[in-house]
Design an enzyme around this catalytic site. Structure first.
Site, PDB file in Angstrom:
ATOM      1  N   LYS A 154       6.989  10.083  26.980  1.00 27.21           N
ATOM      2  CA  LYS A 154       6.330   9.951  25.689  1.00 27.21           C
ATOM      3  C   LYS A 154       7.237   9.163  24.761  1.00 27.21           C
ATOM      4  O   LYS A 154       8.269   9.643  24.303  1.00 27.21           O
ATOM      5  CB  LYS A 154       6.030  11.313  25.052  1.00 27.21           C
ATOM      6  CG  LYS A 154       5.040  11.168  23.869  1.00 27.21           C
ATOM      7  CD  LYS A 154       5.144  12.276  22.864  1.00 27.21           C
ATOM      8  CE  LYS A 154       6.214  12.042  21.828  1.00 27.21           C
ATOM      9  NZ  LYS A 154       5.920  10.876  20.926  1.00 27.21           N
ATOM     10  N   GLU A 229      19.748  15.152  23.424  1.00 26.22           N
ATOM     11  CA  GLU A 229      20.679  14.201  22.803  1.00 26.22           C
ATOM     12  C   GLU A 229      20.230  14.071  21.370  1.00 26.22           C
ATOM     13  O   GLU A 229      19.190  13.497  21.072  1.00 26.22           O
ATOM     14  CB  GLU A 229      20.644  12.858  23.547  1.00 26.22           C
ATOM     15  CG  GLU A 229      21.850  11.975  23.249  1.00 26.22           C
ATOM     16  CD  GLU A 229      21.702  11.195  21.954  1.00 26.22           C
ATOM     17  OE1 GLU A 229      22.271  11.654  20.922  1.00 26.22           O
ATOM     18  OE2 GLU A 229      21.036  10.163  21.969  1.00 26.22           O
ATOM     19  N   CYS A 263      22.806   7.174  16.856  1.00 29.30           N
ATOM     20  CA  CYS A 263      23.475   8.482  16.790  1.00 29.30           C
ATOM     21  C   CYS A 263      24.986   8.360  16.919  1.00 29.30           C
ATOM     22  O   CYS A 263      25.714   9.247  16.481  1.00 29.30           O
ATOM     23  CB  CYS A 263      22.938   9.401  17.891  1.00 29.30           C
ATOM     24  SG  CYS A 263      21.190   9.781  17.740  1.00 29.30           S
ATOM     25  N   GLU A 356      23.879  13.072   8.799  1.00 34.88           N
ATOM     26  CA  GLU A 356      23.502  11.829   9.454  1.00 34.88           C
ATOM     27  C   GLU A 356      22.495  11.076   8.587  1.00 34.88           C
ATOM     28  O   GLU A 356      21.396  11.563   8.317  1.00 34.88           O
ATOM     29  CB  GLU A 356      22.895  12.109  10.829  1.00 34.88           C
ATOM     30  CG  GLU A 356      22.575  10.839  11.596  1.00 34.88           C
ATOM     31  CD  GLU A 356      22.065  11.145  12.999  1.00 34.88           C
ATOM     32  OE1 GLU A 356      22.511  10.471  13.951  1.00 34.88           O
ATOM     33  OE2 GLU A 356      21.216  12.048  13.141  1.00 34.88           O
TER      34      GLU A 356
END
Length: 455
Positions: A154, A229, A263, A356
């Site tokens: 997906k 992750e 990331c 982040e």
């Protein structure tokens, strides 16, 4: 029928509309995948390897087409997009090399022979993000296929086009129908259906920590395997004994690549106080030279953000009137542009220093000594990546061991490659992808004892 709209981030133009998968679509896909997976797992390992290599060759023949699709749907500079398409090819080829090396063990025991077997899990769901649509999709798909599983991928709602094209190329290469299917759809609908479905044996998810926790909780109900992750807030640690000129020249690429939507972005730059001023003098021209513009131009280094919503998110961390130490320029007109931005000291404190941002923003902070550098580096909930700049090999090893992160590089920002393990500490994730052990993560270990007693 609900459709997904694919928008060009550089122009805000509609690129394509794609039907969104429903829970019924997911259910039917799982049935097809389970059937195809049984056929695939029964093939001789050499035959699976040969077909995966043919898949890699087929991708190689369409690298430019895939790269151009990535430019349109994700806004990546064409040079980056070409690398991403090549990474898919290389990972398929690397995974194919592991098919015939996925061996068990013969374990010495009394009274007989004991052996282990690595057997495929069945149907694997891979939920890929929008920041690196092609490579990260391949990170889960290639080793899962190589280990004998079927894969349902997906892609993110905003970036389904390259994934759909890869599924077509898999069929062109001769992979069985139903073995590798792409299900574009919304996360709370198609993604949730994949996670919850009793026919998926493992979920590989790349995305935010918040959603990753939801995926993990849902998998726990069925004791379903999961690889996560998630986010990162990686440090770039520059010691006074480093090659400061080289460290400053390399720093922009570490947090501006992919417009900071990475990331592993080194968005916290920690600089020893003795060389802090010199580093900042060198950093400004390096940041301003990082060209922002048309993603289809080979000279462009940084493109737009993925969406207006992402631009608003980045702005929430850095006000328009914030006292930025460095602020680059952006093109005029439409597009989800945001300038390269460096915050310094107190201006970069608070949320921007620990959360982040996922945009082209870095915070520079001074540190006093090695212990202070490690303290600052670890002062976050994340632990994905990072860099250490020093000429002292012993210090490089000490700091690398002390920083709580899964992927570190010394005098470099290159810590991710398909041939080495990748994953995070703390809230950056669970499990490891890539590297020599990638195939084993998509198998069960079966132990068999054969008695040699006469009785």
């Amino acid at each position: 029928m609900h459709e997904l709209q694919v928008i060009d981030p550089a122009t805000e133009e509609l690129v394509a509309t794609v039907p969104a998968a429903t829970p019924d679509d997911v259910d039917a896909a799982v049935t097809r995948a389970a059937r195809a997976g049984r056929t695939w797992a029964a093939l001789a390992p050499g035959d699976r390897a040969r077909l995966l290599r043919r898949f890699a060759e087929t991708v190689d023949g369409q690298l430019e087409e895939l790269a151009r699709l990535e430019v349109r749907e994700a806004g990546h500079p064409i040079g980056n997009a070409r690398w991403e398409a090549g990474n898919v090819r290389d990972l398929l080829d690397y995974a194919a090399g592991g098919v015939e090396r996925l061996t068990g063990e013969q374990i010495p025991v009394a009274g007989g022979l004991n052996v282990t077997f690595r057997e495929p899990l069945g149907v694997v769901a891979v939920i890929a993000p929008w920041n690196f649509p092609m490579p990260i999709a391949a990170w889960g798909t290639a080793p899962a296929l190589a280990a004998g599983n079927a894969v349902l991928l997906k892609p993110a709602e905003s970036t389904p086009l390259t994934a759909l094209r890869l599924a077509e190329l898999a069929l062109d290469a001769g992979l069985p129908e139903g073995l590798f299917q792409v299900l574009p759809g919304e996360g709370p609908v198609a993604g949730k259906a994949l996670v919850d479905h009793p026919g998926t044996a493992k979920v590989v998810f790349t995305g935010s920590t918040a959603v990753g926790k939801q995926v993990m909780a849902a998998c726990a109900d069925r004791v379903k395997r999961v690889t996560l992750e998630l986010g990162g807030k990686s440090p770039n640690i520059v010691f006074a004994d480093a090659d400061v000129e080289r460290a400053a020249a390399a720093a922009p690429g570490s947090f501006l690549d992919n417009t900071g939507q990475d990331c592993c972005a080194r968005s916290r730059i920690l600089v020893q106080r003795e060389v802090y001023d010199r580093f900042m003098e060198l950093l400004e021209p390096a940041v301003l030279a990082f060209r922002t513009g048309d993603p289809s131009d080979p000279d462009t280094a940084m493109g737009p953000l993925i969406s207006g919503a992402q631009r608003d998110r980045v702005r929430s961390y850095v006000g328009e009137d914030a006292p930025a130490a460095i602020r680059g320029g952006i093109p005029d007109g439409k597009g989800f542009w945001y300038p390269a931005t460096v915050l310094e000291g107190a201006a970069g404190g608070g949320r921007a220093a620990v959360e982040e941002i996922f945009g082209p923003v870095a915070v520079v902070l001074p540190f006093e000594d090695e212990a202070d550098a490690v303290r600052l580096a670890n002062a976050t909930d994340y632990g994905l990546s990072g860099s250490v700049w020093t000429r002292d090999v012993a210090r490089a090893l000490r700091v690398s061991r002390a920083v709580a992160a899964g992927n570190l590089s010394v005098n470099s920002h290159s810590s991710v490659r398909y041939s080495t393990p990748f994953g995070g500490y703390k809230q950056s994730g669970l499990g490891r992808e890539l590297g020599p052990g990638a195939l084993a993560a998509f198998t069960e270990t079966k132990n068999v004892f054969i008695s040699t007693d006469d009785a």
